[in-house]
Motif scaffolding. Sequence first.
Motif, PDB file in Angstrom:
ATOM      1  N   THR A  55       6.928   0.858  -8.524  1.00 52.35           N
ATOM      2  CA  THR A  55       5.568   1.334  -8.255  1.00 52.35           C
ATOM      3  C   THR A  55       5.540   2.749  -7.680  1.00 52.35           C
ATOM      4  O   THR A  55       4.767   3.586  -8.126  1.00 52.35           O
ATOM      5  CB  THR A  55       4.890   0.382  -7.258  1.00 52.35           C
ATOM      6  OG1 THR A  55       4.920  -0.930  -7.812  1.00 52.35           O
ATOM      7  CG2 THR A  55       3.457   0.789  -6.999  1.00 52.35           C
ATOM      8  N   THR A  82      -2.948  11.248  -4.024  1.00 53.43           N
ATOM      9  CA  THR A  82      -1.640  11.257  -4.674  1.00 53.43           C
ATOM     10  C   THR A  82      -1.779  11.873  -6.067  1.00 53.43           C
ATOM     11  O   THR A  82      -0.835  11.842  -6.843  1.00 53.43           O
ATOM     12  CB  THR A  82      -1.044   9.844  -4.798  1.00 53.43           C
ATOM     13  OG1 THR A  82      -1.924   9.055  -5.616  1.00 53.43           O
ATOM     14  CG2 THR A  82      -0.895   9.170  -3.451  1.00 53.43           C
ATOM     15  N   VAL A 141       0.847  -1.193   0.000  1.00 57.16           N
ATOM     16  CA  VAL A 141       0.000   0.000   0.000  1.00 57.16           C
ATOM     17  C   VAL A 141       0.887   1.250   0.000  1.00 57.16           C
ATOM     18  O   VAL A 141       0.696   2.164  -0.801  1.00 57.16           O
ATOM     19  CB  VAL A 141      -0.937   0.010   1.227  1.00 57.16           C
ATOM     20  CG1 VAL A 141      -1.653   1.345   1.325  1.00 57.16           C
ATOM     21  CG2 VAL A 141      -1.945  -1.117   1.135  1.00 57.16           C
ATOM     22  N   ASN A 200       3.834   1.472  -1.022  1.00 63.25           N
ATOM     23  CA  ASN A 200       4.504   1.513  -2.327  1.00 63.25           C
ATOM     24  C   ASN A 200       3.635   2.243  -3.351  1.00 63.25           C
ATOM     25  O   ASN A 200       4.122   3.035  -4.155  1.00 63.25           O
ATOM     26  CB  ASN A 200       4.772   0.074  -2.775  1.00 63.25           C
ATOM     27  CG  ASN A 200       5.814  -0.017  -3.882  1.00 63.25           C
ATOM     28  OD1 ASN A 200       6.246   0.986  -4.428  1.00 63.25           O
ATOM     29  ND2 ASN A 200       6.199  -1.230  -4.224  1.00 63.25           N
ATOM     30  N   THR A 201       2.312   2.001  -3.310  1.00 62.99           N
ATOM     31  CA  THR A 201       1.418   2.678  -4.255  1.00 62.99           C
ATOM     32  C   THR A 201       1.148   4.118  -3.826  1.00 62.99           C
ATOM     33  O   THR A 201       0.502   4.859  -4.538  1.00 62.99           O
ATOM     34  CB  THR A 201       0.057   1.969  -4.387  1.00 62.99           C
ATOM     35  OG1 THR A 201      -0.652   2.076  -3.149  1.00 62.99           O
ATOM     36  CG2 THR A 201       0.204   0.509  -4.740  1.00 62.99           C
ATOM     37  N   LEU A 202       1.631   4.497  -2.638  1.00 63.62           N
ATOM     38  CA  LEU A 202       1.425   5.871  -2.159  1.00 63.62           C
ATOM     39  C   LEU A 202       2.739   6.654  -2.203  1.00 63.62           C
ATOM     40  O   LEU A 202       2.963   7.559  -1.414  1.00 63.62           O
ATOM     41  CB  LEU A 202       0.842   5.857  -0.748  1.00 63.62           C
ATOM     42  CG  LEU A 202      -0.583   5.291  -0.647  1.00 63.62           C
ATOM     43  CD1 LEU A 202      -0.966   5.053   0.808  1.00 63.62           C
ATOM     44  CD2 LEU A 202      -1.579   6.232  -1.295  1.00 63.62           C
ATOM     45  N   PHE A 227      -7.105  -1.429  -2.991  1.00 58.68           N
ATOM     46  CA  PHE A 227      -7.091  -2.876  -2.803  1.00 58.68           C
ATOM     47  C   PHE A 227      -8.473  -3.376  -2.405  1.00 58.68           C
ATOM     48  O   PHE A 227      -9.332  -2.605  -1.979  1.00 58.68           O
ATOM     49  CB  PHE A 227      -6.086  -3.256  -1.714  1.00 58.68           C
ATOM     50  CG  PHE A 227      -4.664  -3.004  -2.094  1.00 58.68           C
ATOM     51  CD1 PHE A 227      -3.867  -4.032  -2.585  1.00 58.68           C
ATOM     52  CD2 PHE A 227      -4.104  -1.741  -1.974  1.00 58.68           C
ATOM     53  CE1 PHE A 227      -2.550  -3.802  -2.942  1.00 58.68           C
ATOM     54  CE2 PHE A 227      -2.785  -1.497  -2.335  1.00 58.68           C
ATOM     55  CZ  PHE A 227      -2.008  -2.538  -2.814  1.00 58.68           C
TER      56      PHE A 227
END
Lengths: 229, 355
Positions: free
Chosen positions: B72, B148, A126, A128-130, B81
């Motif tokens: 990523t 983001t 998570v 990592n995706t932020l 998710f």
Amino acid sequence: MFGLTAADLTAYWITLKLATVGTVVLVVLATPLAWWLARTKWKGRIVVETLVALPLVMPPTVMGFYLLVLFGPHGWVGGLLESLGYRHLAFTFTGIVIGSMFFSLPFVVHPLQNAFASTGIRVSEVANTLRASPWDRFVSVILPLSRRGFLSAFVLSFAHTFGEFGMILMIGGSIPGATKVASIAIYDHVETMNYGAAHSLSLLLVASSFILLMLIFALNRRYKVAGMA
Amino acid sequence: MSLKLDFTVDRGSFILQAALELPARGVTALFGRSGSGKTTLLRCIAGLKRQRGGYLAFRGETWQQGKDFVPTWKRPLGYVFQEASLFPHLSVRGNLEYGYRRVAEEKRHFHCEEIVALLGLETLLGRCPDQLSGGQRQRVALGRALLTSPELLLMDEPLASLDAASKEEILPFLERLRDELQIPIIYVSHAIDEVIRLADHVVLIDNGKVIAQGGLQAMLTGRELPFVRTESASTALEARLRTADAGDELSELEVEGQPLLIARHPGNPGQAVRVRILARDVGLALQPPADTSILNCLAVTVLDTQPGLVPSQLLVRLALGGQVLLSRISCRSARLLGLHAGQNLYALVKTVALG
């Protein structure tokens, strides 16, 4: 003070210093190892895990003996140091710090490894995706979620070193002001039938252990770590 | 301006093979059964799974090719998710700001207040994740990803672990997201009703293979595609709102120039509305019938027919202007009507559900 001599206080101080320095250095060094053990899928990791757990079953004197041989002027480590112009490690404070680190290794690696394993890979993904880099993820997510593991590691390692006797006697001898720790001082007092001094020093160790543990339990209660939501 | 990808994931007994070019706008659904490889494909797109030999380019920028791999955290994407996976050691506000603080100031298109307002999170900011309901958690996770300022939003069955009430709580937010924010979304799902409600473009995946991709209606009504062979075979019509209050608690839509009445739907005239019509709710007549309880009657032309799920039935595909309507009728009715391709008929629509 309470019948404690200056020599007793020095021994107590060395014990504190040994447990503190040994624990801090060990936790720093064991963190990457515990992280790797928690994450790797390599089958050979069982060998590493066994090596880490070995001090649990080895008699301290046996470990102390081997380390003494290794650290002494003719051992691999000591000899190498001597040939590089340094002093060997037998009967030195550095020697007993390193020895106690080996001795406490499982008490630090296990709680950390469990903490890292239970943190799971998902939170890290998570983050990592932020936009968090690997190091950022470790500091901002893994570390705070592994707080309990670190707390356990500190307590266990500190307590374990605090009361160690046989291995320190082997590696360090009993040099006052350098390697003579409180547990050895107590033994010496008993040897010389000085029960009063033995009582005082023992009581000091009991009291400090009690205060330390209570502080830690209070901390632990304050920073409750919730499960993954 | 698209997302191009080419991945082959070989797990021995299961091989995922996907070479696709997807539109970088609107909602693209990766649809398929559980275990068909949708999530794996999404993880490859995110870079959470680094598949050797894969290729991925987004809007002309290569994210993966040969040895080149953009990790990523350096890709301008958001990921939601299946489980909300909020950080348990941070408050709702802390979770929302986690990604926001890591984006360069000049690249922040969304700010906390607007996302909080969009997702209705005002009252939750001070709470801990474990004090939230499943639906609330997923809304926070969505807001966290949006903050983001992603150029691509990836969603892995974000509603699958929620109960029906929580799903209904989130769906309107997802629709607003699609309509207001202009972020391309790739949405993994195995629930056709979610896909009908949200998707513009559909990729059908089965057992690791891409069977077809195209616009939502084309995928729903395609002759050789699996949907027409299900009990709930249906179409999704693109309509516009003509009159929100047409009396009797009804609203009037316009589809291909013809009126269509639905249960009262708030909105402004001219607004796009997607409706779902099941094949079993559509009857056929040679003349517009008088004296019937069915309100909606649309002039259509027969495209073709195919066998239904049981031998007594037929599935008829009908052209409604440029769109396709499905009707399931009995073989006997078809014979009595003299049904043939090119024939002009009237479709009697019993129930119209909002898409």
